[in-house]
Each structure stands twice: as C-alpha cells, then as structure tokens.
Design a protein around this motif. Structure first.
Motif, mmCIF file in Angstrom:
data_model
loop_
_atom_site.group_PDB
_atom_site.id
_atom_site.type_symbol
_atom_site.label_atom_id
_atom_site.label_comp_id
_atom_site.label_asym_id
_atom_site.label_seq_id
_atom_site.Cartn_x
_atom_site.Cartn_y
_atom_site.Cartn_z
ATOM 1 N N ARG A 34 0.833 -1.199 0.000
ATOM 2 C CA ARG A 34 0.000 0.000 0.000
ATOM 3 C C ARG A 34 0.873 1.256 0.000
ATOM 4 O O ARG A 34 0.601 2.214 -0.700
ATOM 5 C CB ARG A 34 -0.926 -0.015 1.218
ATOM 6 N N GLN A 35 1.976 1.227 0.748
ATOM 7 C CA GLN A 35 2.866 2.374 0.803
ATOM 8 C C GLN A 35 3.565 2.618 -0.533
ATOM 9 O O GLN A 35 3.928 3.736 -0.852
ATOM 10 C CB GLN A 35 3.926 2.173 1.884
ATOM 11 N N ALA A 36 3.730 1.558 -1.312
ATOM 12 C CA ALA A 36 4.396 1.710 -2.602
ATOM 13 C C ALA A 36 3.552 2.524 -3.569
ATOM 14 O O ALA A 36 4.081 3.211 -4.435
ATOM 15 C CB ALA A 36 4.693 0.336 -3.205
ATOM 16 N N PHE A 37 2.218 2.451 -3.427
ATOM 17 C CA PHE A 37 1.338 3.144 -4.367
ATOM 18 C C PHE A 37 0.764 4.429 -3.806
ATOM 19 O O PHE A 37 0.341 5.293 -4.547
ATOM 20 C CB PHE A 37 0.198 2.226 -4.803
ATOM 21 N N VAL A 38 0.731 4.587 -2.504
ATOM 22 C CA VAL A 38 0.174 5.794 -1.887
ATOM 23 C C VAL A 38 1.314 6.788 -1.689
ATOM 24 O O VAL A 38 2.408 6.420 -1.291
ATOM 25 C CB VAL A 38 -0.492 5.451 -0.537
ATOM 26 N N GLY A 39 1.061 8.023 -1.956
ATOM 27 C CA GLY A 39 2.051 9.063 -1.717
ATOM 28 C C GLY A 39 2.852 9.439 -2.943
ATOM 29 O O GLY A 39 3.548 10.430 -2.937
ATOM 30 N N HIS A 40 2.799 8.644 -4.007
ATOM 31 C CA HIS A 40 3.492 9.014 -5.234
ATOM 32 C C HIS A 40 2.612 9.958 -6.028
ATOM 33 O O HIS A 40 1.436 9.685 -6.240
ATOM 34 C CB HIS A 40 3.792 7.773 -6.084
ATOM 35 N N PRO A 41 3.153 11.056 -6.460
ATOM 36 C CA PRO A 41 2.333 11.971 -7.248
ATOM 37 C C PRO A 41 1.916 11.338 -8.575
ATOM 38 O O PRO A 41 2.616 10.493 -9.130
ATOM 39 C CB PRO A 41 3.235 13.168 -7.484
ATOM 40 N N ALA A 42 0.785 11.748 -9.055
ATOM 41 C CA ALA A 42 0.272 11.213 -10.315
ATOM 42 C C ALA A 42 1.161 11.607 -11.483
ATOM 43 O O ALA A 42 1.196 10.917 -12.495
ATOM 44 C CB ALA A 42 -1.154 11.702 -10.550
ATOM 45 N N ASP A 47 4.402 10.441 -16.231
ATOM 46 C CA ASP A 47 5.692 10.494 -16.928
ATOM 47 C C ASP A 47 6.147 9.104 -17.356
ATOM 48 O O ASP A 47 6.650 8.911 -18.467
ATOM 49 C CB ASP A 47 6.768 11.126 -16.032
ATOM 50 N N ALA A 48 5.979 8.122 -16.476
ATOM 51 C CA ALA A 48 6.361 6.748 -16.812
ATOM 52 C C ALA A 48 5.533 6.222 -17.974
ATOM 53 O O ALA A 48 6.058 5.558 -18.870
ATOM 54 C CB ALA A 48 6.210 5.853 -15.588
ATOM 55 N N ASP A 49 4.221 6.512 -17.979
ATOM 56 C CA ASP A 49 3.365 6.081 -19.088
ATOM 57 C C ASP A 49 3.798 6.727 -20.399
ATOM 58 O O ASP A 49 3.847 6.065 -21.442
ATOM 59 C CB ASP A 49 1.901 6.425 -18.808
ATOM 60 N N TYR A 54 6.525 6.421 -25.684
ATOM 61 C CA TYR A 54 7.585 6.903 -26.556
ATOM 62 C C TYR A 54 8.512 5.756 -26.966
ATOM 63 O O TYR A 54 8.883 5.635 -28.136
ATOM 64 C CB TYR A 54 8.381 8.009 -25.861
ATOM 65 N N ALA A 55 8.865 4.898 -26.011
ATOM 66 C CA ALA A 55 9.726 3.751 -26.314
ATOM 67 C C ALA A 55 9.035 2.819 -27.307
ATOM 68 O O ALA A 55 9.680 2.313 -28.235
ATOM 69 C CB ALA A 55 10.082 3.008 -25.033
ATOM 70 N N ALA A 56 7.735 2.591 -27.146
ATOM 71 C CA ALA A 56 7.001 1.732 -28.081
ATOM 72 C C ALA A 56 6.982 2.347 -29.473
ATOM 73 O O ALA A 56 7.105 1.635 -30.478
ATOM 74 C CB ALA A 56 5.580 1.504 -27.567
ATOM 75 N N MET A 57 6.840 3.664 -29.550
ATOM 76 C CA MET A 57 6.822 4.347 -30.845
ATOM 77 C C MET A 57 8.186 4.218 -31.547
ATOM 78 O O MET A 57 8.252 3.940 -32.742
ATOM 79 C CB MET A 57 6.480 5.829 -30.628
ATOM 80 N N ILE A 58 9.279 4.366 -30.794
ATOM 81 C CA ILE A 58 10.620 4.233 -31.362
ATOM 82 C C ILE A 58 10.855 2.807 -31.834
ATOM 83 O O ILE A 58 11.410 2.572 -32.919
ATOM 84 C CB ILE A 58 11.690 4.654 -30.327
#
Length: 136
Positions: A34-42, A47-49, A54-58
């Motif tokens: 739960r701590q791994a997913f709570v508290g991280h900004p959206a 950015d990761a998505d 971008y990597a898939a497009m390349i």
C-alpha cells in the motif's frame, strides 16, 4: 487479504499481540504494498506512461525501417541463398566440404506467387530434387 493472528486486534485488550509484545505494530507485506502506491504523485506515473509510449513508438519505427515488404513478379530473376557448411537448407550436391569454399547463392526464375510470402521458383538442374516453393 486475511490478516495473521498476531496482527489482528484482540477484543479484550483492544490492541494487537505484536504491540503488546514489541511495543510497535510490525509491518506486514500488504502495508508495504500500500505504501508503494500511496504518496506518489500522479505526475510520476504519467511520466512513466509517456516514456513507455515513446519507447514503443521508437521500437515500431525501427521495426518498420528494417522490415520492408518484398514482392516479385512472374519472370523475375532472384537469388536463393544456399546453406553453408553443415547448416540445413538448400544445398548443391557437388558443394565443397569447407564452409569457406561453398557456393552461397543460386539464380532462380520466379514462376508464380503462391501465397503472401511464398513463391514457386525454377531451380537449376542441380537442385531439381528440391521442392520448388520457397518462403521469403
């Protein structure tokens, strides 16, 4: 998820056995998850998505640059790559023993297109026993 017995609050004491024994509540795997997913900004997840997209497009662009569709017409002359050394594939019966000295290509005439990637070829006399339909 089901909690273990030592992390569940007791009805009579109102606290967990872990807290009574150690003075603290021990961390459980589901609490860490739960701590791994709570508290991280959206924005980090966004950015990761975007980086993944971008990597898939390349990768798609690189794949498309390397894989060009090849089509032959009836009567075209093509080169058939022969097997070298002990590799399996089309071989000439009179080929040399060493990989270095073997013939690498044979000229063939396209007789017809059989499928999307298959062509019927007219082989030279040395390869007359081979099946004439070749996939490119």
């Amino acid at each position: 998820m089901q909690a273990s017995l030592n992390s569940s609050p007791n009805a009579s004491t109102g606290t967990t056995p872990h807290r009574l024994m150690y003075g603290i509540d021990l961390r459980m795997p589901w609490n860490l998850l739960r701590q791994a997913f709570v508290g991280h900004p959206a924005s980090e997840r966004q950015d990761a998505d975007e980086c993944a997209k971008y990597a898939a497009m390349i990768m798609k662009k690189d794949y498309d640059n390397r894989h060009k569709p090849i089509f032959f017409s009836k009567g075209d002359i093509v080169y058939l790559k022969l097997a070298t050394g002990t590799d399996s594939g089309y071989v000439l019966p009179s080929r040399a023993v060493t990989k270095k000295m073997t013939q690498r290509y044979v000229k063939c005439k396209v007789l017809e297109r059989i499928g999307r990637l298959a062509y019927k070829l007219q082989f030279p006399k040395e390869l007359s026993k081979c099946h004439p339909v070749v996939s490119i």
